[in-house]
Each structure stands twice: as C-alpha cells, then as structure tokens.
Write an enzyme that holds these catalytic residues in place. Structure first.
Site, PDB file in Angstrom:
ATOM      1  N   ASP A  92      -7.603   0.512  -1.809  1.00 43.17           N
ATOM      2  CA  ASP A  92      -7.432  -0.467  -1.684  1.00 43.17           C
ATOM      3  C   ASP A  92      -8.168   0.082  -0.270  1.00 43.17           C
ATOM      4  O   ASP A  92      -8.582   1.365  -0.570  1.00 43.17           O
ATOM      5  CB  ASP A  92      -5.626  -0.383  -0.887  1.00 43.17           C
ATOM      6  CG  ASP A  92      -5.600   0.450  -0.463  1.00 43.17           C
ATOM      7  OD1 ASP A  92      -6.203   1.273   0.276  1.00 43.17           O
ATOM      8  OD2 ASP A  92      -4.605   0.234  -0.341  1.00 43.17           O
ATOM      9  N   SER A  93      -8.766  -1.020   0.119  1.00 39.73           N
ATOM     10  CA  SER A  93     -10.001  -0.863   1.161  1.00 39.73           C
ATOM     11  C   SER A  93      -9.372  -0.311   2.556  1.00 39.73           C
ATOM     12  O   SER A  93     -10.480   0.142   3.442  1.00 39.73           O
ATOM     13  CB  SER A  93     -10.549  -1.977   1.689  1.00 39.73           C
ATOM     14  OG  SER A  93      -9.628  -3.536   2.271  1.00 39.73           O
ATOM     15  N   GLY A  94      -8.236   0.184   2.942  1.00 36.11           N
ATOM     16  CA  GLY A  94      -7.657   0.028   3.572  1.00 36.11           C
ATOM     17  C   GLY A  94      -6.775  -0.498   5.238  1.00 36.11           C
ATOM     18  O   GLY A  94      -6.680  -0.248   5.999  1.00 36.11           O
ATOM     19  N   GLY A  95      -7.694  -2.461   4.875  1.00 36.00           N
ATOM     20  CA  GLY A  95      -7.506  -2.716   5.583  1.00 36.00           C
ATOM     21  C   GLY A  95      -5.247  -3.192   5.952  1.00 36.00           C
ATOM     22  O   GLY A  95      -5.409  -3.021   7.011  1.00 36.00           O
ATOM     23  N   PHE A  96      -4.958  -3.233   4.987  1.00 37.55           N
ATOM     24  CA  PHE A  96      -3.699  -3.469   5.253  1.00 37.55           C
ATOM     25  C   PHE A  96      -2.604  -1.957   6.144  1.00 37.55           C
ATOM     26  O   PHE A  96      -1.672  -2.343   7.526  1.00 37.55           O
ATOM     27  CB  PHE A  96      -2.529  -3.684   4.089  1.00 37.55           C
ATOM     28  CG  PHE A  96      -1.163  -3.600   4.115  1.00 37.55           C
ATOM     29  CD1 PHE A  96      -0.771  -5.183   4.698  1.00 37.55           C
ATOM     30  CD2 PHE A  96      -0.413  -2.668   4.370  1.00 37.55           C
ATOM     31  CE1 PHE A  96       0.326  -4.981   4.570  1.00 37.55           C
ATOM     32  CE2 PHE A  96       0.885  -2.982   4.337  1.00 37.55           C
ATOM     33  CZ  PHE A  96       1.653  -3.861   4.520  1.00 37.55           C
ATOM     34  N   ASP A 146     -10.050  -6.275   4.032  1.00 38.10           N
ATOM     35  CA  ASP A 146      -9.758  -7.223   4.563  1.00 38.10           C
ATOM     36  C   ASP A 146      -9.187  -7.631   6.186  1.00 38.10           C
ATOM     37  O   ASP A 146      -8.842  -6.213   6.323  1.00 38.10           O
ATOM     38  CB  ASP A 146      -9.169  -8.428   3.752  1.00 38.10           C
ATOM     39  CG  ASP A 146      -7.617  -7.446   3.309  1.00 38.10           C
ATOM     40  OD1 ASP A 146      -7.951  -5.920   3.339  1.00 38.10           O
ATOM     41  OD2 ASP A 146      -6.773  -8.091   3.451  1.00 38.10           O
ATOM     42  N   GLN A 188      -6.827 -14.670   1.945  1.00 31.59           N
ATOM     43  CA  GLN A 188      -5.858 -14.316   2.798  1.00 31.59           C
ATOM     44  C   GLN A 188      -5.180 -15.654   3.305  1.00 31.59           C
ATOM     45  O   GLN A 188      -6.137 -17.080   2.247  1.00 31.59           O
ATOM     46  CB  GLN A 188      -6.565 -13.484   3.903  1.00 31.59           C
ATOM     47  CG  GLN A 188      -6.556 -12.307   3.510  1.00 31.59           C
ATOM     48  CD  GLN A 188      -5.328 -11.339   3.294  1.00 31.59           C
ATOM     49  OE1 GLN A 188      -4.038 -11.536   3.909  1.00 31.59           O
ATOM     50  NE2 GLN A 188      -5.120 -10.265   3.397  1.00 31.59           N
ATOM     51  N   GLY A 215      -1.732 -10.050   1.637  1.00 30.43           N
ATOM     52  CA  GLY A 215      -0.876 -10.938   3.338  1.00 30.43           C
ATOM     53  C   GLY A 215      -0.324 -11.184   2.392  1.00 30.43           C
ATOM     54  O   GLY A 215       0.334 -12.317   3.636  1.00 30.43           O
ATOM     55  N   ASP A 265       1.632  -3.422  -8.127  1.00 32.55           N
ATOM     56  CA  ASP A 265       1.828  -2.747  -7.700  1.00 32.55           C
ATOM     57  C   ASP A 265       2.725  -3.076  -6.844  1.00 32.55           C
ATOM     58  O   ASP A 265       2.993  -3.749  -5.870  1.00 32.55           O
ATOM     59  CB  ASP A 265       0.844  -1.710  -6.267  1.00 32.55           C
ATOM     60  CG  ASP A 265       0.237  -1.993  -5.386  1.00 32.55           C
ATOM     61  OD1 ASP A 265       0.258  -1.304  -3.888  1.00 32.55           O
ATOM     62  OD2 ASP A 265       0.020  -3.812  -5.104  1.00 32.55           O
ATOM     63  N   CYS A 303      17.001   2.162 -21.594  1.00 31.32           N
ATOM     64  CA  CYS A 303      15.295   2.600 -21.566  1.00 31.32           C
ATOM     65  C   CYS A 303      15.493   4.120 -22.243  1.00 31.32           C
ATOM     66  O   CYS A 303      16.095   5.225 -22.478  1.00 31.32           O
ATOM     67  CB  CYS A 303      16.100   3.096 -19.812  1.00 31.32           C
ATOM     68  SG  CYS A 303      14.003   3.929 -19.349  1.00 31.32           S
ATOM     69  N   CYS A 305      12.745   6.231 -21.586  1.00 33.11           N
ATOM     70  CA  CYS A 305      12.289   7.684 -20.415  1.00 33.11           C
ATOM     71  C   CYS A 305      13.191   8.615 -20.780  1.00 33.11           C
ATOM     72  O   CYS A 305      14.585   8.532 -20.722  1.00 33.11           O
ATOM     73  CB  CYS A 305      12.613   7.063 -18.958  1.00 33.11           C
ATOM     74  SG  CYS A 305      13.916   7.016 -17.517  1.00 33.11           S
ATOM     75  N   CYS A 308      16.698   8.772 -18.890  1.00 35.45           N
ATOM     76  CA  CYS A 308      17.877   8.453 -19.582  1.00 35.45           C
ATOM     77  C   CYS A 308      18.562   8.891 -21.018  1.00 35.45           C
ATOM     78  O   CYS A 308      19.693   8.797 -20.901  1.00 35.45           O
ATOM     79  CB  CYS A 308      17.489   6.674 -20.051  1.00 35.45           C
ATOM     80  SG  CYS A 308      17.970   5.843 -18.111  1.00 35.45           S
ATOM     81  N   HIS A 334      12.456   7.523 -14.035  1.00 38.53           N
ATOM     82  CA  HIS A 334      13.073   6.384 -14.613  1.00 38.53           C
ATOM     83  C   HIS A 334      12.914   4.792 -13.682  1.00 38.53           C
ATOM     84  O   HIS A 334      12.487   3.774 -14.250  1.00 38.53           O
ATOM     85  CB  HIS A 334      14.760   6.110 -14.203  1.00 38.53           C
ATOM     86  CG  HIS A 334      15.208   4.828 -14.368  1.00 38.53           C
ATOM     87  ND1 HIS A 334      16.154   4.155 -16.021  1.00 38.53           N
ATOM     88  CD2 HIS A 334      15.954   3.956 -14.077  1.00 38.53           C
ATOM     89  CE1 HIS A 334      16.259   3.196 -15.672  1.00 38.53           C
ATOM     90  NE2 HIS A 334      16.303   2.758 -14.977  1.00 38.53           N
TER      91      HIS A 334
END
Length: 378
Positions: A92-96, A146, A188, A215, A265, A303, A305, A308, A334
């Site tokens: 990500d750009s770091g904006g958030f 952003d 946004q 956003g 994500d 599951c 995994c 499990c 899991h």
C-alpha cells in the site's frame, strides 16, 4: 506483464472469476490476501502461507519505511528476497496509516508531514516519495498515495480529500519509473455515492492496471459500506482487477464479490488468532471458553489445514489459556486458510454457474445463532 482475464461472470450478480497475471505468478480471483505489515504475516512463515493457499500477500509501505527502511530492503534484492516469498506482493502507499495512526500530522497539497512513532523524527511523505519507497521495496503491485477521510467526516472535508487524491494520483503516475510494477488507483469519496462516482469516473481514463476501493471499513455501519461498494465496483473497468482494501470478513467479502470485487485484504485472521480466537465457518470462537476444555474434535473437521488435521479444540484451548506462542501460529494457520478457502469456494461457485445459490446459502448461514452465545458473526 500484467493482465487480468475474466473467466466467468455470474448471470444473476456482478460476481466474476478471473486470473490476474503478475511477474511473480498468477492470482486466481476472487482471492483473500494475507497482510504482512512488516514483511511478515504475523507468526507465519512463507511455507505456512503457501500451504494455506495464499497467492498474493501484502506489505506496508508506511511501517517498512520507518523500520527497517526501504534502503535495507532494496539492498537485500527487494521484498521477495528479503522475506523469502516467491509469489506476488502488493504494497500500500502508506496513506491510510499516516492518516489513521500518526499524530501531529499536517496535510497539504504537497503531501503529509508527521512524527515517527518510533523516534519522534519529523517525516515528510509525498506522492512522489510514496512511489519511490514502493519502487525500492519492489512489490508487484503498488498503490497510489491517497487521502483517506475518517468516518464521520463532513461532505466538504470528503470533497477536499477526494480532489487531493485525484491530484496525487496524477503525480504518482508521473513519478513512477519501474515498468515491472503495476500502479493501482484508489477510489475515495467517503460515504457519498455521488463523490465515489465522480472519483471513479475521473480515474478510469488513466487506464491503470488495476483499481482499488479505499476508505471503507473505517467505522461506518456495514450497511453503508455495502452500499458504497455496490455503487463503486461496477464503475471500474471490467478488464482490470478490483481490490477492496481492508475488508476480510465472510459477509463483507461475499457481498463485495457479488458486486464484482476480485481482491481483499485484512489483518483480522492473525489479529483474532493473537487474541485466542478461531474463525470457523464464518463464526468467531473464543477458545478460552470453558466449553472447549474437553472438546477433542478438530477445530473444523471440514478444514484441510495443518491445525485442523493435527490438533483438537481442547489442545488449542489449553495453548491459548497457557499463553503458549504456538497457539498464535496454529490459530493463524487455520484462520488464514479459512478466509482463503472461502474465496476459493466463491470462485468455484462462479465458475460452475451456481454463485447465486452459494451466496444465498451463506447469507442465511452468516447469522449469529442465538443458541450459540460464544459465536460471533464475521
């Protein structure tokens, strides 16, 4: 080098199954992407992630800039070499993070000035700087810088943030130099559907390799978030991947997939694991609860995994109660697998032209069972 191929569309919703080709591999969509904030998905190794079905993972520009620094990552050969992950990576750009985590920040059209939470140093971050950091980190997909308005925010404040996001996108495009990285724009507009539309329509002509919806999931009611996603996603190009940032619960992803979103994500699977919670069929189980102490069944018998297949609920409950570090790894394995499997199942349903029935079944299932007081809807 970057290509999105739509394989199948749902006849009853906007859902689609696709393939996103990158220099480090192909991502089959819809897909959940685990978050590796500091170049690691907490408590998990790359081998754990591969076994969980992860295809693309995230790293965080803001945090990696603060430590260890992009110069150290670049000297190692980039993120892929530094963290031992051979598949696609998105940064990500770091904006958030700047807008949500940093104190004493000052925002202008030039960028953001903020104080480092580590040493108090004053740091300046501009669109050009965000691109330079991400190019040094070397991810496959990089995000435009952003301004993410908080919730709630006045319409005037959201208009200003949206206009600034558009201006910064232009500067990111000019600053970008590496051809082996795909720049995604971030739509946004807060909770205002008309501003979302205006922002998306202004970004689409740049014909970027992908587009994100940012956003959201910043405190607004779920109903409003779903409405915004449903309005925004269809405005984005059908031949480009659509990425919903910071969203990763079953119900949120299900409805976003139905709206035409491809990538997701969220930190929720590993964060819940560190709090002793497992995600099972869309519900959150607190393994500290007494009912698990003598429960010798697998966490989820369906599951595949490692957790499990190998351990009982009673054993996991014991580890959580004893605060053993192994608990966090086993639950993270899991939980990450659970969310990836869910998006894989949605993808398969789309390919087999049965997504509408799949969505209806899960919508009905994702309700808090009044008879299960320890289960919480995810």
């Amino acid at each position: 080098m970057f290509e999105f191929v739509c394989q199948q569309e749902c006849a009853h919703t906007q859902a689609r199954a696709g393939l996103f080709h990158t220099p480090h591999g192909t991502v089959a969509t819809p897909r959940f992407m685990p978050v590796g904030t500091l170049a690691n998905v907490k408590t998990l190794t790359p081998e754990h992630l591969k076994a969980a079905g992860a295809q693309m993972i995230l790293a965080n520009t803001y945090h990696l800039h603060l430590q260890p620094g992009e110069d150290i990552v670049a000297a190692a050969g980039g993120l892929h070499c530094f963290m031992g992950w051979s598949g696609p990576i998105l940064t990500d750009s770091g904006g958030f993070q700047v807008f949500s985590l940093s104190e004493m920040r000052q925002i202008s059209d030039q960028g953001v000035v903020f104080r480092s939470p580590h040493d108090g140093q004053i740091i300046e971050l501009s669109p050009e700087g965000a691109i330079a950091i991400q190019e040094a980190l070397g991810a496959d997909v990089i995000m435009a810088f952003d301004e993410c308005p908080p919730y709630p925010a006045s319409r005037e404040a959201v208009i200003q943030a949206t206009q600034r996001t558009l201006q910064w996108l232009e500067r990111c495009i000019v600053a970008k130099q590496r051809s082996d990285q795909a720049l995604f724009a971030i739509v946004q507009g807060g909770v205002y559907a008309d501003l979302r539309r205006e922002c998306a329509e202004a970004m689409v002509p740049y014909d970027l390799p992908g587009y994100a919806i940012g956003g959201v999931s910043v405190g607004e009611p779920n109903r409003i978030m779903h409405e915004i996603v449903a309005v925004t996603a269809p405005l984005l190009p059908v031949h480009k991947p659509r990425y919903l940032m910071g969203v990763g619960t079953h119900l949120e992803m299900l409805r976003a997939i139905a709206a035409g979103v491809d990538l997701f994500d969220c930190v929720i699977p590993t964060r819940l694991a560190r709090h002793g919670c497992a995600i099972v069929q869309g519900q959150r189980w607190n393994l500290k609860n007494a009912r698990f102490r003598r429960d010798y069944e697998p966490l989820d018998p369906t599951c595949p995994c490692y957790t499990c297949r190998t351990f009982s609920r009673a054993y996991l409950s014991h580890l959580v109660r004893a605060k053993e570090l192994l608990a966090y790894t086993l639950l993270s394995i899991h939980n990450v697998t659970e969310l990836i499997r869910f998006t894989q199942a949605a993808r398969q349903a789309i390919l087999e032209e049965r997504f509408a029935a799949f969505a209806a079944e899960w919508e009905q299932r994702l309700v808090v069972d009044a008879e299960e007081p320890d289960a919480a809807l995810l």
